[in-house]
Write a protein that holds these residues in place. Structure first.
Motif, PDB file in Angstrom:
ATOM      1  N   HIS A  75      21.922  32.292 -47.520  1.00 56.43           N
ATOM      2  CA  HIS A  75      21.863  33.757 -47.533  1.00 56.43           C
ATOM      3  C   HIS A  75      22.688  34.281 -48.707  1.00 56.43           C
ATOM      4  N   TRP A  76      22.388  33.783 -49.893  1.00 52.18           N
ATOM      5  CA  TRP A  76      23.192  34.108 -51.072  1.00 52.18           C
ATOM      6  C   TRP A  76      23.085  35.588 -51.450  1.00 52.18           C
ATOM      7  N   LEU A  77      21.913  36.206 -51.189  1.00 50.69           N
ATOM      8  CA  LEU A  77      21.771  37.618 -51.531  1.00 50.69           C
ATOM      9  C   LEU A  77      22.663  38.481 -50.641  1.00 50.69           C
ATOM     10  N   ASP A  78      22.722  38.153 -49.352  1.00 52.60           N
ATOM     11  CA  ASP A  78      23.606  38.895 -48.452  1.00 52.60           C
ATOM     12  C   ASP A  78      25.063  38.722 -48.857  1.00 52.60           C
ATOM     13  N   THR A  79      25.405  37.535 -49.338  1.00 52.90           N
ATOM     14  CA  THR A  79      26.777  37.287 -49.804  1.00 52.90           C
ATOM     15  C   THR A  79      27.094  38.157 -51.014  1.00 52.90           C
ATOM     16  N   LEU A  80      26.148  38.256 -51.952  1.00 50.08           N
ATOM     17  CA  LEU A  80      26.354  39.092 -53.128  1.00 50.08           C
ATOM     18  C   LEU A  80      26.469  40.562 -52.753  1.00 50.08           C
TER      19      LEU A  80
END
Length: 218
Positions: free
Chosen positions: A78-83
């Motif tokens: 979930h890299w986009l949510d992390t960003l």
């Protein structure tokens, strides 16, 4: 109840509130940046809304991490949510999820895939452009040797950057302004590539359909 179903129920319940929090975050940030003579009490209200929105994102991220059962792999998947959690500039993008959530609740999307890609990309450009223009104006307009002196200058520069044009008539001079510029360049390239690829795929499907419908021998 499985981890996936619990996480899906949580996401369905929080999508609309988080989108509202994103909108309130963007409005409060815009007022804070553009209203230079804002009274101290209203400034405190805007800051409180901004921090409350970030807290809502942080709680949602932590709960979904816990419900996923993935452990550290959740960050990578979930890299986009992390960003979005780490970078304030990307938080308004959660507003786009309102349209996606409504489409899912209706059973199936009303628009075809290509139209949805263009719609998502268009909304993302508008939200990113506005948030990016605010951030650049905030850090640039009072800097020594700045060329971005008004919010209009910032909007013009942001539009040229997202469109990958880069006229060079105005440019950020502060380190943070240039970091924001790099982020906008990358986002502009990604969104332009998504729209171009979707349009090309649609054109190929149209030509293929016309060839299949053409009578034999012609």
């Amino acid at each position: 109840m499985t981890h996936d179903s619990r996480q899906a129920r949580w996401e369905n319940r929080t999508e609309a509130p988080l989108a509202v929090a994103s909108l309130l975050y963007l409005i409060s940030y815009a007022v804070l940046v553009l209203a230079s003579g804002l009274p101290g009490a209203w400034r405190g209200v805007c800051l409180s809304v901004i921090f409350a929105a970030w807290a809502a994102f942080a709680v949602d991220y932590a709960v979904r991490w816990r419900l996923s059962g993935q452990g550290p792999r959740f960050v990578r998947s979930h890299w986009l949510d992390t960003l979005v959690l780490v970078l304030p500039l990307l938080r308004p993008l959660r507003i786009v999820h309102i349209y996606e959530a409504v489409q899912r609740r209706q059973g199936r999307p009303r628009l075809p895939l290509h139209a949805r890609v263009v719609t998502y990309a268009g909304l993302s450009v508008l939200l990113l452009g506005f948030a990016g223009a605010l951030a650049v104006y905030q850090h640039e307009h009072a800097a020594p040797g700045a060329t971005i002196l008004t919010f209009g200058d910032s909007v013009w520069w942001t539009s040229a950057t997202l469109a990958t044009v880069g006229y060079g008539d105005v440019a950020p001079v502060t380190p943070l302004g240039r970091v924001i510029a790099v982020g906008l360049m990358l986002c502009g390239l990604a969104l332009l590539g998504a729209v171009t690829g979707s349009f090309s795929s649609w054109m190929l499907q149209v030509f293929t359909r016309e060839d299949d419908e053409r009578p034999p021998g012609r």
